[in-house]
Design a protein around this motif. Structure first.
Motif, PDB file in Angstrom:
ATOM      1  N   VAL A 282       0.838  -1.207   0.000  1.00  0.00           N
ATOM      2  CA  VAL A 282       0.000   0.000   0.000  1.00  0.00           C
ATOM      3  C   VAL A 282       0.868   1.251   0.000  1.00  0.00           C
ATOM      4  O   VAL A 282       0.616   2.202  -0.758  1.00  0.00           O
ATOM      5  N   TRP A 283       1.895   1.286   0.822  1.00  0.00           N
ATOM      6  CA  TRP A 283       2.801   2.443   0.901  1.00  0.00           C
ATOM      7  C   TRP A 283       3.443   2.715  -0.450  1.00  0.00           C
ATOM      8  O   TRP A 283       3.533   3.860  -0.908  1.00  0.00           O
ATOM      9  N   ARG A 284       3.884   1.657  -1.103  1.00  0.00           N
ATOM     10  CA  ARG A 284       4.523   1.783  -2.418  1.00  0.00           C
ATOM     11  C   ARG A 284       3.530   2.325  -3.455  1.00  0.00           C
ATOM     12  O   ARG A 284       3.854   3.235  -4.239  1.00  0.00           O
ATOM     13  N   CYS A 285       2.310   1.777  -3.453  1.00  0.00           N
ATOM     14  CA  CYS A 285       1.299   2.229  -4.421  1.00  0.00           C
ATOM     15  C   CYS A 285       0.880   3.677  -4.160  1.00  0.00           C
ATOM     16  O   CYS A 285       0.662   4.453  -5.099  1.00  0.00           O
ATOM     17  N   VAL A 286       0.739   4.063  -2.905  1.00  0.00           N
ATOM     18  CA  VAL A 286       0.378   5.438  -2.566  1.00  0.00           C
ATOM     19  C   VAL A 286       1.464   6.398  -3.046  1.00  0.00           C
ATOM     20  O   VAL A 286       1.173   7.462  -3.612  1.00  0.00           O
ATOM     21  N   SER A 287       2.721   6.030  -2.849  1.00  0.00           N
ATOM     22  CA  SER A 287       3.820   6.901  -3.290  1.00  0.00           C
ATOM     23  C   SER A 287       3.818   7.055  -4.807  1.00  0.00           C
ATOM     24  O   SER A 287       4.040   8.152  -5.329  1.00  0.00           O
ATOM     25  N   LYS A 288       3.557   5.961  -5.516  1.00  0.00           N
ATOM     26  CA  LYS A 288       3.470   6.040  -6.975  1.00  0.00           C
ATOM     27  C   LYS A 288       2.306   6.927  -7.411  1.00  0.00           C
ATOM     28  O   LYS A 288       2.429   7.713  -8.362  1.00  0.00           O
ATOM     29  N   ALA A 289       1.176   6.790  -6.722  1.00  0.00           N
ATOM     30  CA  ALA A 289      -0.003   7.583  -7.098  1.00  0.00           C
ATOM     31  C   ALA A 289       0.219   9.064  -6.846  1.00  0.00           C
ATOM     32  O   ALA A 289      -0.287   9.916  -7.587  1.00  0.00           O
ATOM     33  N   ARG A 290       0.962   9.398  -5.801  1.00  0.00           N
ATOM     34  CA  ARG A 290       1.210  10.807  -5.452  1.00  0.00           C
ATOM     35  C   ARG A 290       2.363  11.412  -6.254  1.00  0.00           C
ATOM     36  O   ARG A 290       2.544  12.629  -6.268  1.00  0.00           O
ATOM     37  N   TYR A 291       3.141  10.576  -6.900  1.00  0.00           N
ATOM     38  CA  TYR A 291       4.368  11.022  -7.550  1.00  0.00           C
ATOM     39  C   TYR A 291       4.093  12.114  -8.578  1.00  0.00           C
ATOM     40  O   TYR A 291       3.184  11.999  -9.405  1.00  0.00           O
ATOM     41  N   ALA A 292       4.882  13.183  -8.499  1.00  0.00           N
ATOM     42  CA  ALA A 292       4.730  14.304  -9.439  1.00  0.00           C
ATOM     43  C   ALA A 292       6.091  14.728  -9.970  1.00  0.00           C
ATOM     44  O   ALA A 292       6.397  15.909 -10.071  1.00  0.00           O
ATOM     45  N   GLY A 293       6.944  13.738 -10.292  1.00  0.00           N
ATOM     46  CA  GLY A 293       8.286  14.039 -10.779  1.00  0.00           C
ATOM     47  C   GLY A 293       9.265  14.344  -9.665  1.00  0.00           C
ATOM     48  O   GLY A 293      10.412  14.715  -9.932  1.00  0.00           O
ATOM     49  N   SER A 330      11.999   4.117   8.761  1.00  0.00           N
ATOM     50  CA  SER A 330      13.008   5.090   8.366  1.00  0.00           C
ATOM     51  C   SER A 330      12.433   5.962   7.256  1.00  0.00           C
ATOM     52  O   SER A 330      11.530   5.542   6.518  1.00  0.00           O
ATOM     53  N   THR A 331      12.929   7.160   7.141  1.00  0.00           N
ATOM     54  CA  THR A 331      12.488   8.036   6.056  1.00  0.00           C
ATOM     55  C   THR A 331      13.087   7.542   4.737  1.00  0.00           C
ATOM     56  O   THR A 331      14.293   7.312   4.636  1.00  0.00           O
ATOM     57  N   CYS A 332      12.230   7.347   3.756  1.00  0.00           N
ATOM     58  CA  CYS A 332      12.635   6.845   2.437  1.00  0.00           C
ATOM     59  C   CYS A 332      12.328   7.902   1.382  1.00  0.00           C
ATOM     60  O   CYS A 332      11.633   8.878   1.652  1.00  0.00           O
ATOM     61  N   SER A 333      12.799   7.680   0.182  1.00  0.00           N
ATOM     62  CA  SER A 333      12.461   8.570  -0.931  1.00  0.00           C
ATOM     63  C   SER A 333      11.436   7.905  -1.830  1.00  0.00           C
ATOM     64  O   SER A 333      11.346   6.669  -1.886  1.00  0.00           O
ATOM     65  N   PHE A 334      10.669   8.717  -2.523  1.00  0.00           N
ATOM     66  CA  PHE A 334       9.736   8.178  -3.504  1.00  0.00           C
ATOM     67  C   PHE A 334      10.474   7.290  -4.504  1.00  0.00           C
ATOM     68  O   PHE A 334       9.981   6.222  -4.888  1.00  0.00           O
ATOM     69  N   HIS A 335      11.652   7.734  -4.934  1.00  0.00           N
ATOM     70  CA  HIS A 335      12.397   6.985  -5.943  1.00  0.00           C
ATOM     71  C   HIS A 335      12.697   5.571  -5.458  1.00  0.00           C
ATOM     72  O   HIS A 335      12.475   4.592  -6.192  1.00  0.00           O
ATOM     73  N   ASP A 336      13.203   5.447  -4.237  1.00  0.00           N
ATOM     74  CA  ASP A 336      13.560   4.121  -3.735  1.00  0.00           C
ATOM     75  C   ASP A 336      12.331   3.235  -3.571  1.00  0.00           C
ATOM     76  O   ASP A 336      12.371   2.034  -3.890  1.00  0.00           O
ATOM     77  N   LEU A 337      11.236   3.798  -3.075  1.00  0.00           N
ATOM     78  CA  LEU A 337      10.025   2.997  -2.898  1.00  0.00           C
ATOM     79  C   LEU A 337       9.476   2.521  -4.234  1.00  0.00           C
ATOM     80  O   LEU A 337       8.988   1.397  -4.358  1.00  0.00           O
ATOM     81  N   MET A 338       9.549   3.382  -5.250  1.00  0.00           N
ATOM     82  CA  MET A 338       8.968   3.044  -6.536  1.00  0.00           C
ATOM     83  C   MET A 338       9.832   2.087  -7.350  1.00  0.00           C
ATOM     84  O   MET A 338       9.314   1.225  -8.059  1.00  0.00           O
ATOM     85  N   HIS A 339      11.154   2.218  -7.237  1.00  0.00           N
ATOM     86  CA  HIS A 339      12.032   1.493  -8.154  1.00  0.00           C
ATOM     87  C   HIS A 339      12.732   0.299  -7.530  1.00  0.00           C
ATOM     88  O   HIS A 339      13.179  -0.589  -8.270  1.00  0.00           O
ATOM     89  N   LYS A 340      12.847   0.250  -6.236  1.00  0.00           N
ATOM     90  CA  LYS A 340      13.433  -0.928  -5.607  1.00  0.00           C
ATOM     91  C   LYS A 340      12.371  -2.011  -5.481  1.00  0.00           C
ATOM     92  O   LYS A 340      11.175  -1.735  -5.515  1.00  0.00           O
ATOM     93  N   PRO A 341      12.785  -3.271  -5.335  1.00  0.00           N
ATOM     94  CA  PRO A 341      11.805  -4.355  -5.191  1.00  0.00           C
ATOM     95  C   PRO A 341      10.876  -4.121  -4.003  1.00  0.00           C
ATOM     96  O   PRO A 341      11.206  -3.376  -3.073  1.00  0.00           O
TER      97      PRO A 341
END
Length: 475
Positions: A282-293, A330-341
């Motif tokens: 869910v966290w990964r999908c939410v980050s992808k949905a909110r992603y704005a570059g 831990s605080t993560c980045s959108f990039h890591d959540l979206m692109h890492k497994p």
């Protein structure tokens, strides 16, 4: 019990309030002031809502359902007497800490009617109808006048009914709420409570072991959450309208997610739990949905965990207070959540939950004991967006997920059958999600509130990232 006839209806309302009662304990109860536990000191004074749905017709014609519920609630409030009391707040000099005044002022009980049928309500996704089925709490009055428990029984034209509850977060958590409701249901059926079903009301069991002891850990869960930053602050990103969706995952889909992650982070660790895997997804999908570059956008996930059995020695099983301790990833980045497994997100969730050992929880208690201003502590954890400036919403990069898995809500049979559904109630906080077992026993349900502009993308990603194909028929 006192009764007040109400006329709270409008042309837009689907639910009509018929009457309101104050329900007090049916026998004398202790009159005393209990200091709230240190865990409860960091809880909000607002109410958590629950909605039980019953589709069966009422078989007991000798008594109306509201009579059954009121009489048995009055009996249940005898052993659970703190819920009939009121919350008090110390002066500013006391840091805004809570005290629980056990004064038998009682709970509020509303009787209502809805002209629609349960089948008309589309699985209770509509925020408007759910709000009407949950008791309305007036936070405009002094806190010492606000009931800790309010109940609304709503009968439907089809013969079904709902029981909506509002329960103060600073007094009770989900586990204790289930025990209370199930005891209430047992008394409503005319049965007696056993000794193991009696609540343990002493809050001092969660006091700090050594007052003013320096905390042994850095408690990032009480640090301010990441803010929405960089690109995406303009235009539609400032849209504050929210939407709620309830999505079902079958056990087959849950197992597919687990297969994507693998058994565990290492051969020596236990397999990932369903909650860890679903929450990471869910966290990964939410980050992808909110992603704005905004690749570098920081984000964290917050949750709470029942710590009754994490303490050594464990708390009594009937402990009736709030033992849901907060933890954050831990605080993560959108990039890591979206692109890492996927196991990157899931591993962060596991790490946050496994942090809550006995030693860590004791350190949390020491931390709270030393805090002079607990209002700031409450704010930092329970308002994960913290992104409203000058009255303008600027986006929320964070997520707060609550587990209702393994809750014994099916035991809440008041004499007209088991509930067919448990709903988190009214959800109006952007970035909050609940994970609970599905009513049919095959899988789990995810209920989530997000900005409306992100919801379509989230729903697509939620299934697409599991199946590879989005099931359009489910929209």
């Amino acid at each position: 019990m006192s009764e007040l006839k109400l006329s709270q209806t409008s042309t837009a309302s689907m639910v009509r309030i018929l009457s309101s009662h104050t329900v007090i304990p049916s026998a004398p109860t202790p009159s005393l002031t209990l200091p709230s536990s240190l865990c409860e000191q960091i809880k909000l004074s607002t109410h958590e809502s629950l909605l039980y749905v019953y589709k069966s017709n009422i078989p007991r014609q000798d008594l109306q359902p509201h009579h059954i519920l009121i009489t048995s609630l009055s009996q249940t409030l005898v052993p659970h007497y703190p819920l009939a009391g009121r919350l008090l707040c110390r002066s500013a000099a006391g840091g805004g800490r809570w005290e629980l005044h056990c004064n038998a002022k009682g709970a509020r009980f509303y009787q209502a009617y809805c002209h629609s049928t349960l089948d008309d309500l589309d699985d209770f996704v509509s925020a408007q109808i759910v709000q009407e089925l949950i008791p309305d709490i007036d936070y405009g009055c002094p806190i010492e006048q606000v009931p800790l428990l309010a109940v609304q029984l709503t009968r439907f034209s089809c013969g079904g009914l709902t029981i909506g509850l509002a329960m103060c977060r600073a007094v009770i958590d989900g586990i204790a709420a289930m025990r209370f409701i199930n005891s209430w249901a047992k008394l409503a059926r005319g049965e007696l409570l056993g000794s193991t079903e009696m609540p343990f009301n002493d809050r001092t069991a969660l006091d700090s072991c050594a007052l003013n002891k320096t905390p042994r850990f850095e408690h990032s869960e009480f640090h301010p959450p990441p803010l929405w930053e960089g690109r995406g602050l303009e235009g539609s990103e400032r849209e504050t309208k929210t939407a709620v969706v309830v999505l079902k995952l079958t056990m087959d889909q849950v197992n597919k997610l687990k297969k994507k992650v693998g058994d565990s982070a290492s051969p020596n660790k236990r397999p990932y739990s369903s909650f860890e895997v679903i929450t990471g997804h869910v966290w990964r999908c939410v980050s992808k949905a909110r992603y704005a570059g905004n690749d570098d956008q920081p984000t964290r996930l917050s949750t709470v965990a029942n710590c009754r059995n994490r303490l050594k020695p464990p708390l009594p099983s009937g402990y009736a207070g709030n033992v849901a301790f907060p933890t954050v990833t831990s605080t993560c980045s959108f990039h890591d959540l979206m692109h890492k497994p996927l196991n990157y997100a899931v591993g962060n969730v596991r790490e946050a939950l496994e942090r809550l050992t006995d030693e860590y929880v004791r350190s949390v208690l020491d931390y709270i004991e030393r805090e002079k201003e607990v209002n700031a502590v409450r704010y930092n954890f329970y308002y994960p967006a913290r992104s409203v400036y000058d009255g303008e919403f600027r986006g929320n990069p964070n997520l707060f997920v609550i587990s209702w898995m393994n809750f014994s809500y099916r035991e809440a049979d008041f004499g007209w059958g088991k509930p067919v559904y448990l709903d988190p109630g009214f959800m109006d906080s952007e970035g909050i999600a609940f994970v609970l077992d599905s009513a049919d026993g095959d899988g789990v349900v995810v209920a989530i509130c997000l900005q409306a502009i992100h919801m379509d993308a989230f729903k697509r990603l939620f299934f697409e990232d599991i199946e590879g194909v989005f099931p359009t028929s489910k929209l």
